[in-house]
Design a protein around this motif. Structure first.
Motif: not given
Length: 295
Positions: A229-230, A246-248, A286-289, A293-294
């Protein structure tokens, strides 16, 4: 700070010089019947307008941020550059149409007046160019002002040569030819500036940054599982911003996360020139990885 003020004063002097040149050339163009002189005057006039916009924008961009304007006026200069570029292109197209009409029906022109006024313009623009020579690398705004002035100087040199050709060889068609040449150049400069400022305003990723490579670099860091999601955008000349999630790989403490954050900051600043970052840490969310991401 004084340095900024210094380049402002130089801009101020350039504005006054150019107003003088513009007026002289408009009067001269009307008296001599030279369209090239008028187009040069127009060129100078777009300069005056653009320099004034640059001047006002530079002042505005120094205003402090506030609750209602959290970024202050940092984009003022970019908007100024955008407006400048659009007006340049429109004016240039009008000039080309005029030049073509003139080329088909050449008129006699008082060349002595053309010669003297072009010399005046060369000297005046030359002074302005020298004034801004060192500041032009500082930002888009001053660079656009410098480009304007420099092309003016060249245009005036062309008009001078045209004046000499008319005086000694009575080649009056040279006047329309020069008008068109100056105008085409204006369009080229305008389009480039328009593209640059447009992409900043549209928040496009700066061309120097490869997002895939950047994400890869961050993913290599300890405890980082996945950056996604940048958003990367340029606020103005000086600032590039990044926000991301950032997923840890484990449920670490905030103190540990801050150590990672520092590594991220160093990497992004040193390798990519990104000087403002905002990271949202996540664990098992749980999100869009996807990287992009629009929203």
């Amino acid at each position: 700070m004084t340095h900024h003020h210094h380049s402002q004063k130089k801009l101020g002097v350039s504005i006054l010089l150019n107003i003088g040149i513009t007026l002289a050339q408009i009067i001269g163009g009307l008296l001599s019947g030279s369209l090239a002189l008028l187009s040069d005057a127009l060129h100078n006039f777009t300069d005056v307008v653009s320099l004034i916009i640059s001047y006002v924008a530079a002042n505005f961009s120094k205003k402090d941020a506030s609750l209602g304007k959290t970024f202050g006026y940092k984009r003022a200069e970019i908007i100024a550059a955008f407006i400048n570029a659009s007006t340049l292109i429109v004016i240039a197209i009008i000039l080309i149409i005029e030049a073509v009409e003139r080329f088909l029906k050449p008129q006699s022109i008082d060349s002595t007046l053309v010669i003297w006024l072009s010399v005046l313009a060369i000297v005046g623009n030359g002074l302005s160019v020298l004034l801004l020579l060192n500041d032009r690398k500082k930002n888009m705004n001053l660079a656009s002002a410098y480009a304007h002035l420099f092309t003016d100087m060249l245009a005036s040199v062309a008009v001078l040569i045209g004046g000499l050709l008319m005086k000694f060889y009575s080649l009056f068609w040279v006047d329309s030819f020069l008008t068109a040449a100056i105008a085409i150049y204006l369009i080229i400069v305008g389009i480039k500036l328009l593209r640059n400022s447009f992409s900043v305003l549209m928040l496009f990723t700066p061309e120097s940054i490869e997002i895939d490579e950047l994400v890869n670099d961050i993913n290599q860091l300890d405890h980082v599982k996945h950056m996604h999601h940048v958003h990367i955008w340029q606020l103005n000349e000086a600032e590039i911003h990044l926000e991301a999630e950032i997923d840890l790989s484990e449920d670490i403490s905030i103190t540990e996360f801050e150590a990672i954050l520092e590594q991220i900051e160093v990497t992004l600043l040193e390798k990519y020139g990104i000087n403002h970052i905002n990271i949202q840490p996540e664990f098992n969310k749980t999100d869009d990885k996807n990287i992009i991401v629009q929203d």
